[in-house]
Write an enzyme that holds these catalytic residues in place. Structure first.
Site, mmCIF file in Angstrom:
data_model
loop_
_atom_site.group_PDB
_atom_site.id
_atom_site.type_symbol
_atom_site.label_atom_id
_atom_site.label_comp_id
_atom_site.label_asym_id
_atom_site.label_seq_id
_atom_site.Cartn_x
_atom_site.Cartn_y
_atom_site.Cartn_z
ATOM 1 N N ARG A 158 40.245 38.353 45.248
ATOM 2 C CA ARG A 158 40.401 39.789 45.465
ATOM 3 C C ARG A 158 39.707 40.603 44.366
ATOM 4 O O ARG A 158 39.469 41.792 44.540
ATOM 5 C CB ARG A 158 41.880 40.153 45.520
ATOM 6 C CG ARG A 158 42.682 39.294 46.471
ATOM 7 C CD ARG A 158 44.095 39.789 46.643
ATOM 8 N NE ARG A 158 44.199 40.644 47.819
ATOM 9 C CZ ARG A 158 45.276 41.351 48.134
ATOM 10 N NH1 ARG A 158 46.327 41.338 47.349
ATOM 11 N NH2 ARG A 158 45.302 42.081 49.220
ATOM 12 N N LYS A 185 67.331 42.382 46.466
ATOM 13 C CA LYS A 185 66.774 41.058 46.693
ATOM 14 C C LYS A 185 67.867 40.014 46.525
ATOM 15 O O LYS A 185 68.625 40.047 45.553
ATOM 16 C CB LYS A 185 65.626 40.806 45.707
ATOM 17 C CG LYS A 185 64.757 39.610 46.064
ATOM 18 C CD LYS A 185 63.520 39.544 45.174
ATOM 19 C CE LYS A 185 62.609 38.394 45.577
ATOM 20 N NZ LYS A 185 61.398 38.317 44.722
ATOM 21 N N GLU A 194 44.834 42.816 41.211
ATOM 22 C CA GLU A 194 43.897 41.824 40.687
ATOM 23 C C GLU A 194 42.577 42.447 40.257
ATOM 24 O O GLU A 194 41.996 42.051 39.241
ATOM 25 C CB GLU A 194 43.651 40.746 41.749
ATOM 26 C CG GLU A 194 44.874 39.902 42.076
ATOM 27 C CD GLU A 194 45.716 40.482 43.205
ATOM 28 O OE1 GLU A 194 46.683 39.817 43.608
ATOM 29 O OE2 GLU A 194 45.402 41.600 43.671
#
Length: 637
Positions: free
Chosen positions: A404, A289, A376
């Site tokens: 969610r 990243k 979640e």
């Protein structure tokens, strides 16, 4: 390796020649490294001009080029997971010259968006949807007899969600022609957590695994020629005991990897070979990243997203005013203070430690901090299980992400009336992140659930005190607060629980009463000054302060409800339902978010667009007063 973000547009002669991926596919492979450098530098420049997601896009520059080079996009379908890594994709797919409009009103969205380009095959913003969507596209192609290929690009962070594995198991059952690229950089926004990430990390660091991979050929040489087949099977079996191939191939995928995701000489031929294969394929790549920009490589969390880079200005001699705290930081400080007094408090986040203001809590109370990764649904039911056996969990979650876990909120928490507190961040509009991240519906979807207490504080101090109030309540309770900073209200350090369901009268006026739910109170007070209207800070959406509503209804000719939430089913609806049940017939004007998905832009711009700034509130009330014949109020200047 770039060290700084360029403030002037860099020279990108090769990139400038590419109007679409079709032009990209006309390049020689020897030109791709130059294109990689130009694309990465141009990405640095454009994000520096606009702000936005940063590190993830830098990490997939080579992958993006290779995918569009090998696959016949947009006929071949390319689906990005989450989508915050899609900026290089947008640059290569005809939107290079519009990158300066990124995340601005009327400009490019910060995520893939179907209405924006045929190359954006699936609109996203939440994680772990790519494999399901790509599988649906692959099945649709097969069903219609269309010869096309489908690719899903999913990060190792997004792979922690159950939905990704649900799609993987179904893909193997269907045998659909699709490729899943697992982009493994050991990061999502925060450092990845969970068993899957631990498994990958251990494998890559394992001497056993690396010795088996590198030593396979030398081992085979020691076997007689007649035993080659047996030896090869033995080697693969030994590798399988430690390799991720075991996991994914048992789930029905042909697993390839891991390979270096920044090596085009490896990526391009590998993708070309995979494109020719039938059935579910998985390519595991290792990336970094922030690749190519040294500060982002060193701090991938800090450079997940950046603000617009401004040219250095002449230093000012005037002292800068102190920074106002963000609501997420107010939550984080409250959580630490509450934890000092209550040993049963535990904090839960679905991979949003930094965004939810929980860094200090995670350090000071490490044994009571649980980052469950991008899961979640699990976060909510985990809290329910903890509450069953004596702990007092606090779930820090964005409004859009709690959607969610809605089934779990109803069935696992509220139905059992369990003591779980929800700190709901990013409530209301979220500006540049757009409709996928807007917390436009939480008041509507929460208030219909029995046993819930729902608080909507108007400023920083109310946020702190209502969080304490919700935590003290022995049942499910939610406090919703917005992104960013508040009006600057001084914060009382003492934690003082308030009476649940009790609002406050903030201004007395005539004819019109504004019932404000949440942080639009300041705009309501400004409008009330020009209208000589009454203003109530309602504070609670459930239970409502019905005594205050009765009083306001008896003394005013028009009630106005105000909320930064969908009007449909929101706090205003609750007021109207109550008055109807009491047989009170009184005009009500509902002000809130209209029945549409609201595009990205500056938060203030969006509020004005929706008529929720002070001027818009004033204009709407005057228009209604005119219709009702309340001429005195309508004429007030």
């Amino acid at each position: 390796m770039f060290q700084t973000i360029p403030l002037q547009r860099p020279a990108t002669p090769l990139l400038d020649e590419l109007a679409s991926p079709e032009d990209l596919r006309g390049l020689n492979e020897e030109q791709l490294p130059q294109l990689t450098n130009e694309l990465r530098e141009y990405l640095l420049y454009t994000v520096g001009q606009t702000g936005g997601h940063f590190g993830a896009g830098l990490g997939v520059v080579e992958l993006t080029i290779a995918l569009h080079y090998v696959y016949n996009t947009p006929e071949d379908r390319l689906v990005w997971d989450v989508g915050h890594q899609c900026y290089p994709h947008k640059i290569l797919t005809g939107r290079r010259d519009r990158m300066s409009t990124m995340r601005k009103a009327g400009g490019l969205a910060g995520f893939p968006k179907r209405e924006e380009s045929p190359y954006d095959t699936f609109g996203v913003g939440h994680s772990s949807t790519s494999i399901s969507a790509a599988l649906g596209m692959a099945i649709a192609a097969r069903q219609q007899g269309i010869d096309r290929r489908t690719v899903a690009v999913i990060g190792d962070g997004a792979m922690t969600a159950g939905m990704a594995f649900e799609a993987i198991t179904h893909a193997s059952h269907t045998g659909a022609n699709m490729l899943v690229v697992l982009n493994d950089n050991q990061m999502s926004i925060s450092k990845n957590t969970g068993g899957l990430n631990t498994y990958f990390s251990k494998i890559w660091a394992s001497k056993t695994y690396n010795q088996l991979r590198s030593g396979g050929k030398s081992v085979l040489k020691k076997f007689p020629k007649s035993a080659t087949d047996i030896a090869a099977r033995l080697e693969e079996y030994m590798k399988g005991m430690v390799s991720p191939a075991t996991l994914f191939e048992e789930l029905g995928f042909n697993y390839i990897g891991p390979i270096d995701g920044h090596d085009l000489d490896m990526l391009v031929p590998t993708l070309r070979n995979l494109r020719a294969l039938d059935g579910p394929q998985m390519l595991h790549i290792m990336t970094r990243k922030g690749k190519g920009f040294a500060p982002a490589e060193e701090d991938p969390v800090g450079f997940h997203a950046i603000s617009k880079i401004e040219p250095e200005a002449t230093p000012s001699v005037a002292p800068k005013p102190p920074k106002k705290p963000k609501y997420q930081d107010i939550f984080g400080q409250w959580l630490c203070d509450e934890a000092q007094h209550c040993s049963k408090l535990v904090g839960i986040t679905p991979a949003m430690c930094e965004g939810s203001g929980m860094v200090e809590f995670s350090e000071r109370f490490a044994d009571r901090f649980y980052d469950v990764a991008i899961a979640e649904q699990h976060a909510v039911t985990l809290a329910a299980g903890m509450a069953c056996d004596g702990l007092k969990p606090v779930v820090a979650i964005y409004s859009t992400f709690l959607q969610r876990g809605y089934d779990q909120l109803i069935h696992d928490v509220a139905l059992q009336n369990l003591d779980v507190t929800f700190g709901i961040d990013r409530a209301g509009l979220v500006g540049e992140d757009g409709p996928t991240h807007a917390g436009a519906f939480d008041l509507s979807y929460l208030r219909c659930i029995p046993n819930m207490v729902i608080a909507a504080p108007s400023d920083e101090n109310e946020t702190r005190q209502l969080l304490h109030t919700a935590y003290r309540h022995p049942g499910p309770a939610a406090v919703r607060y917005p992104r960013g900073t508040g009006p600057g209200t001084p914060i009382e350090q003492d934690l003082q629980a308030v009476e649940i369901g009790k609002g406050l009268l903030r201004r007395s006026g005539r004819e019109v009463a504004i019932l404000s739910f949440g942080t639009l109170l300041g705009n309501a007070l400004q409008a009330a000054d020009s209208l000589d209207a009454t203003v109530a800070d309602m504070r609670f959406v459930k239970p409502l302060d019905t005594a205050l509503i009765d009083e306001l209804a008896a003394q005013h000719a028009l009630l106005v409800t105000l909320e930064e939430n969908a009007i449909a089913g929101g706090a205003g609806s609750a007021v109207a339902e109550y008055l109807a049940a009491q047989g009170v017939c009184l005009p009500i004007l509902h002000l809130g978010l209209k029945d549409s998905f609201i595009d990205h832009g500056k938060h203030g711009q969006l509020l004005a667009q929706e008529g929720l700034d002070a001027a818009g509130i004033t204009a709407s009330i005057r228009e209604r007063c005119t219709l009702l014949g309340l001429s005195k109020t309508a004429a007030v200047n």
